[in-house]
Design an enzyme around this catalytic site. Structure first.
Site, mmCIF file in Angstrom:
data_model
loop_
_atom_site.group_PDB
_atom_site.id
_atom_site.type_symbol
_atom_site.label_atom_id
_atom_site.label_comp_id
_atom_site.label_asym_id
_atom_site.label_seq_id
_atom_site.Cartn_x
_atom_site.Cartn_y
_atom_site.Cartn_z
ATOM 1 N N THR A 12 -15.619 88.583 5.641
ATOM 2 C CA THR A 12 -14.433 88.389 4.807
ATOM 3 C C THR A 12 -13.897 86.978 4.967
ATOM 4 O O THR A 12 -13.516 86.329 3.999
ATOM 5 C CB THR A 12 -13.307 89.370 5.200
ATOM 6 O OG1 THR A 12 -13.768 90.685 4.967
ATOM 7 C CG2 THR A 12 -12.056 89.135 4.391
ATOM 8 N N PHE A 60 -21.520 90.570 0.631
ATOM 9 C CA PHE A 60 -20.939 91.271 -0.526
ATOM 10 C C PHE A 60 -19.462 90.964 -0.717
ATOM 11 O O PHE A 60 -18.912 91.174 -1.804
ATOM 12 C CB PHE A 60 -21.175 92.787 -0.425
ATOM 13 C CG PHE A 60 -20.019 93.578 0.119
ATOM 14 C CD1 PHE A 60 -19.843 93.732 1.473
ATOM 15 C CD2 PHE A 60 -19.090 94.140 -0.745
ATOM 16 C CE1 PHE A 60 -18.765 94.455 1.972
ATOM 17 C CE2 PHE A 60 -18.016 94.870 -0.251
ATOM 18 C CZ PHE A 60 -17.848 95.018 1.109
ATOM 19 N N LYS A 61 -18.782 90.439 0.308
ATOM 20 C CA LYS A 61 -17.368 90.121 0.173
ATOM 21 C C LYS A 61 -17.132 89.114 -0.970
ATOM 22 O O LYS A 61 -16.055 89.076 -1.555
ATOM 23 C CB LYS A 61 -16.806 89.532 1.475
ATOM 24 C CG LYS A 61 -17.008 90.366 2.732
ATOM 25 C CD LYS A 61 -16.193 91.636 2.727
ATOM 26 C CE LYS A 61 -16.092 92.293 4.093
ATOM 27 N NZ LYS A 61 -17.363 92.836 4.615
ATOM 28 N N ASP A 62 -18.167 88.321 -1.290
ATOM 29 C CA ASP A 62 -18.040 87.370 -2.402
ATOM 30 C C ASP A 62 -17.777 88.068 -3.731
ATOM 31 O O ASP A 62 -17.167 87.491 -4.624
ATOM 32 C CB ASP A 62 -19.325 86.551 -2.566
ATOM 33 C CG ASP A 62 -19.538 85.556 -1.441
ATOM 34 O OD1 ASP A 62 -18.546 85.034 -0.908
ATOM 35 O OD2 ASP A 62 -20.708 85.307 -1.090
ATOM 36 N N LEU A 106 -14.040 88.462 -3.512
ATOM 37 C CA LEU A 106 -13.242 87.285 -3.145
ATOM 38 C C LEU A 106 -13.476 86.089 -4.057
ATOM 39 O O LEU A 106 -12.742 85.112 -3.998
ATOM 40 C CB LEU A 106 -13.473 86.936 -1.681
ATOM 41 C CG LEU A 106 -12.701 87.896 -0.763
ATOM 42 C CD1 LEU A 106 -13.227 87.847 0.666
ATOM 43 C CD2 LEU A 106 -11.207 87.587 -0.785
#
Ligand SMILES: *Cc1c(COP(=O)(O)O)cnc(C)c1O
Length: 494
Positions: free
Chosen positions: A144, A109-111, A114
């Site tokens: 991350t 989910f960091k995408d 980011l």
């Protein structure tokens, strides 16, 4: 509207200044002076694309970005890097809705944040006429790091240095990072845990001498960690989008409240859900799900945050955290935005590892419920969900799903619920497969990826195929104490 610091109310910045700085010089986090309200009706939102929803949600937080600037950032972020046009699909299983946040480049989910942060940052630099090269310094518990590397790789005017706890991330996570090719990237393993890495990175951000030397050489730090509001704000969008989806598909009535359950580590993702609720999204409870490192579960019982406990390595490593940085933003709100009081609490955390907000806890308590799930709960959930429905979830999502089951059992609250599904099961194939059958524990990770593909009847994502053949380019391992030296070496200052 402006951004101030959770530790110093005299600070007043525009959104782009806050994005560019990342963290306040006083060690505090930037917070908006007010939470903007949704300017479109839920019905209108239900007809919007992901990109359109993102614009609607983000525009008032990022108030000094022009419409063109923000739309441009959104278009460049949420494009064919994602393997589905929906960007964040909602999947129903056993009457609960899994919001799949892992369709971006690095399958976690960091995408979601980011992919856009580099664009928000370089736009912010242009707006503020900064001619300095941006140095992104990041501590990662696994996901991350790669998402930030993928976001910043090759972006002109930036370079990125990632620190990860050596031995504290999965094999796939490590390979994803250390095979990153672009010359503006650097990945370093640290002999310590995530909290050690994160604390040191925060210290480097606050190091005045280092900052001065960097400025002389034409560099400035910024942060890709979830403490940057440029990461938090894009994350609000998918909760609003999910609500719109439920409404469009007639799963809920207009205005009906939903629960949101989030597997939590640094408190970034669930804080975004809290902002969505406070923008006016109809939300009943925010269920904060922890793994064995259940410092947040304990906190939501009585308002005492106590990190003095054993750090446990679990099968959901991206949540192996005892200092949830973003919680500071909630603590600040609980004090009635009293920066001096918040600062004292954070000093207590630093020196004694504990603080309590018992006297102001009531202000935030009602919106959240803490739950936790250990490996037994999680593996049971992965297995039963797979056997009942064929749907396979990753170990982090399983913490949320198993916590949610416990919540329903304890409360009888059958409000429709969205569970944030934070990683593809392929990223944690060994743990996922051993939950389904313990015999898999001894198998090689890559073999298990093939088994998982057959089991779940899902194609192996590109992100996994890539690392199978890519050469390792980063092999530096260091002590905590050497992190500063390595940063200075990397940017060529002594
Ligand atoms: C980072 C991460 C989390 C925790 O999110 P926070 O915003 O740190 O609370 C959960 N699951 C996965 C897969 C992650 O990568």
């Amino acid at each position: 509207m402006f951004y101030t610091s959770t530790r110093d109310n005299s600070i007043k910045l525009t959104a782009s200044e806050a994005v560019l700085k990342g963290l306040s010089d006083d060690g505090g986090l930037f917070v908006p002076s007010e939470i903007p309200q949704l300017t479109k009706s839920l019905r209108e939102i239900s007809e919007m694309s992901y990109q359109e929803t993102a614009y609607t949600v983000m525009k008032d937080f990022l108030f000094d970005y022009t419409e063109d600037e923000l739309r441009n950032c959104i278009e460049r972020a949420y494009d064919s890097k994602f393997d589905t046009e929906e960007i964040a699909p909602l999947v129903e299983a056993e009457g609960t809705y899994y919001l799949e946040l892992f369709h971006g480049k690095t399958i976690a989910f960091k995408d979601m944040a980011l992919s856009i942060l580099p664009h928000l940052l370089t736009t912010a630099a242009r707006k503020n006429k900064s001619d300095k090269e941006i140095v992104i310094l990041t501590a990662t518990s696994g996901d991350t790091g790669k998402a930030a590397l993928a976001g910043f790789a090759g972006v002109p005017g930036t370079r990125i240095i990632v620190f990860y706890p050596k031995g504290g991330v999965s094999k796939v996570q490590e390979l994803q990072m250390i095979t990153q090719k672009e010359s503006n990237t650097k990945v370093i393993g640290v002999k310590g845990n995530f909290d050690d890495c994160q604390s040191k990175v925060k210290e480097l951000f606050g190091d005045a001498e280092l900052k001065e030397k960097m400025a002389e050489a034409g560099f400035q730090f910024s942060s890709a960690n979830s403490i940057n509001i440029g990461r938090l704000v894009p994350q609000i969008a998918y909760y609003v989008y999910a609500y719109g989806k439920l409404l469009k598909e007639d799963r809920i009535k207009d205005g009906e409240k939903i629960n949101i359950c989030v597997p939590t580590g640094n408190f970034g993702n669930i804080l975004a859900a809290f902002y969505a609720k406070n923008m006016g999204l109809p939300v009943n409870k925010l269920i904060c799900a922890s793994n064995d490192n259940k410092v947040l579960f304990d906190f939501f019982k009585d308002g005492v945050y106590d990190k003095n406990r054993e750090f446990i390595l679990t099968d959901s490593p991206s949540m192996d955290i005892l200092i949830s940085s973003n919680l500071e933003r909630l603590i600040y709100l609980s004090t009635g935005c009293d920066a001096a009081k918040n600062k004292k609490l954070m000093e207590s955390l630093k020196t004694k590892g504990i603080y309590d907000i018992k006297d102001s806890f009531a202000k935030v308590k009602d919106q959240f419920v803490g739950e936790f799930a250990d490996w037994n709960d999680c593996s049971g959930k992965i297995k039963s969900l797979y056997e009942e429905t064929g749907y396979v979830i990753d170990t982090h999502t399983a913490v949320a799903a198993a916590s949610y089951d416990k919540y329903v059992k304890a409360t009888g609250d059958y409000t429709k619920t969205v569970i944030a599904s934070t990683a593809s099961p392929f990223k944690f194939a060994r743990s996922v497969m051993k939950a389904i059958d313990p015999a898999y524990e001894k198998e090689d990770d890559f073999k298990l990826i093939d088994v998982l593909s057959k089991t779940a009847n899902v194609e192996i994502p590109n992100a996994i195929n890539e690392i199978r053949t890519s050469p390792v380019v980063h092999d530096t391992v260091c002590e905590i104490a050497d992190m500063k030296k390595l940063v200075m070496e990397n940017i060529g200052i002594e």
